[in-house]
Motif scaffolding. Structure first.
Motif, short mmCIF file in Angstrom:
data_model
loop_
_atom_site.label_atom_id
_atom_site.label_comp_id
_atom_site.label_asym_id
_atom_site.label_seq_id
_atom_site.Cartn_x
_atom_site.Cartn_y
_atom_site.Cartn_z
N ARG A 97 0.82 -1.22 0.00
CA ARG A 97 0.00 0.00 0.00
C ARG A 97 0.85 1.26 0.00
NH1 ARG A 97 -3.32 -2.53 4.13
NH2 ARG A 97 -2.26 -1.20 5.61
N ASN A 98 2.10 1.14 0.47
CA ASN A 98 2.96 2.31 0.60
C ASN A 98 4.10 2.32 -0.41
OD1 ASN A 98 2.02 3.93 3.14
ND2 ASN A 98 1.80 1.77 3.65
N GLY A 99 3.97 1.51 -1.49
CA GLY A 99 4.93 1.56 -2.57
C GLY A 99 6.22 0.80 -2.35
N TRP A 100 6.25 -0.10 -1.39
CA TRP A 100 7.43 -0.91 -1.12
C TRP A 100 7.17 -2.34 -1.60
CZ3 TRP A 100 11.76 1.12 1.36
CH2 TRP A 100 11.61 2.38 1.96
N ILE A 101 8.24 -3.07 -1.83
CA ILE A 101 8.12 -4.48 -2.21
C ILE A 101 8.83 -5.32 -1.15
CG2 ILE A 101 8.74 -6.23 -3.92
CD1 ILE A 101 8.66 -3.94 -6.00
N PHE A 102 8.12 -6.28 -0.60
CA PHE A 102 8.66 -7.19 0.41
C PHE A 102 9.65 -8.15 -0.24
CE2 PHE A 102 8.57 -11.43 2.24
CZ PHE A 102 8.80 -11.19 3.58
N LEU A 103 10.81 -8.33 0.39
CA LEU A 103 11.78 -9.32 -0.08
C LEU A 103 11.94 -10.46 0.92
CD1 LEU A 103 14.70 -7.10 -1.45
CD2 LEU A 103 12.92 -8.26 -2.74
N VAL A 117 11.29 -15.92 6.37
CA VAL A 117 10.39 -16.10 5.23
C VAL A 117 10.82 -15.09 4.17
CG1 VAL A 117 8.40 -17.03 6.48
CG2 VAL A 117 8.64 -14.58 6.23
N SER A 118 10.70 -15.49 2.93
CA SER A 118 11.13 -14.59 1.87
C SER A 118 10.26 -14.76 0.65
CB SER A 118 12.59 -14.86 1.50
OG SER A 118 12.71 -16.08 0.80
#
Length: 152
Positions: A97-103, A117-118
């Motif tokens: 929602r805030n423009g970040w991507i989880f790695l 977890v990845s």
């Protein structure tokens, strides 16, 4: 490169008891360390405080409480692994929602061991398609940069 990678650390102070064979073990405290690795576009303004505030809002629901008494851990055994999976899903929503991507995310209840977890774990998810696209772009930019250097 067009993307920057960041690491954030958060801490959760709470108590929990683990169910074994249907019996609740001793309720005890921990200070869990939660480390998330994320990607943000290089050209985007990075508002660290905004993301930190959103994550703190999530964690504050559990801060200084007994997890077994709070959803979803009143229904899910609050093991390190279950907690990490739950918080990964919640944090991924906040990040997206805030423009970040989880790695990747690490969660530990002691300094000597973490559960990880990845994005790699979710190889068929939309996030994996996104990271594959990012990787392709990064590799293409590296190749173009090398090609320019060779011409000079």
């Amino acid at each position: 490169m067009r993307f920057r990678q960041y690491k954030f650390k958060f801490y959760l102070n709470a108590r929990h008891g683990i169910y074994k064979n249907g019996v609740l073990g001793e309720v005890h405290p921990h200070t869990w360390e939660i480390v998330i690795n994320v990607v943000k576009g290089r050209d985007e303004t990075v508002k660290f405080h905004h993301l930190e505030h959103r994550v703190e809002e999530l964690l504050n629901r559990y801060q200084d409480k007994t997890l077994n008494e709070i959803a979803p851990f009143d229904m899910i055994n609050p093991t390190l692994e279950n907690m990490c999976e739950y918080f990964k899903d919640e944090l991924t929503e906040i990040l997206n929602r805030n423009g970040w991507i989880f790695l990747m995310m690490e969660m530990s209840e002691s300094p000597s061991m973490s559960y990880v977890v990845s994005l790699i774990d979710d190889s068929y998810t939309e996030e994996m398609q996104t990271i594959n696209s990012l990787t392709d772009r990064i590799l293409k930019e590296i190749k173009q940069s090398r090609d320019v250097e060779k011409k000079d």
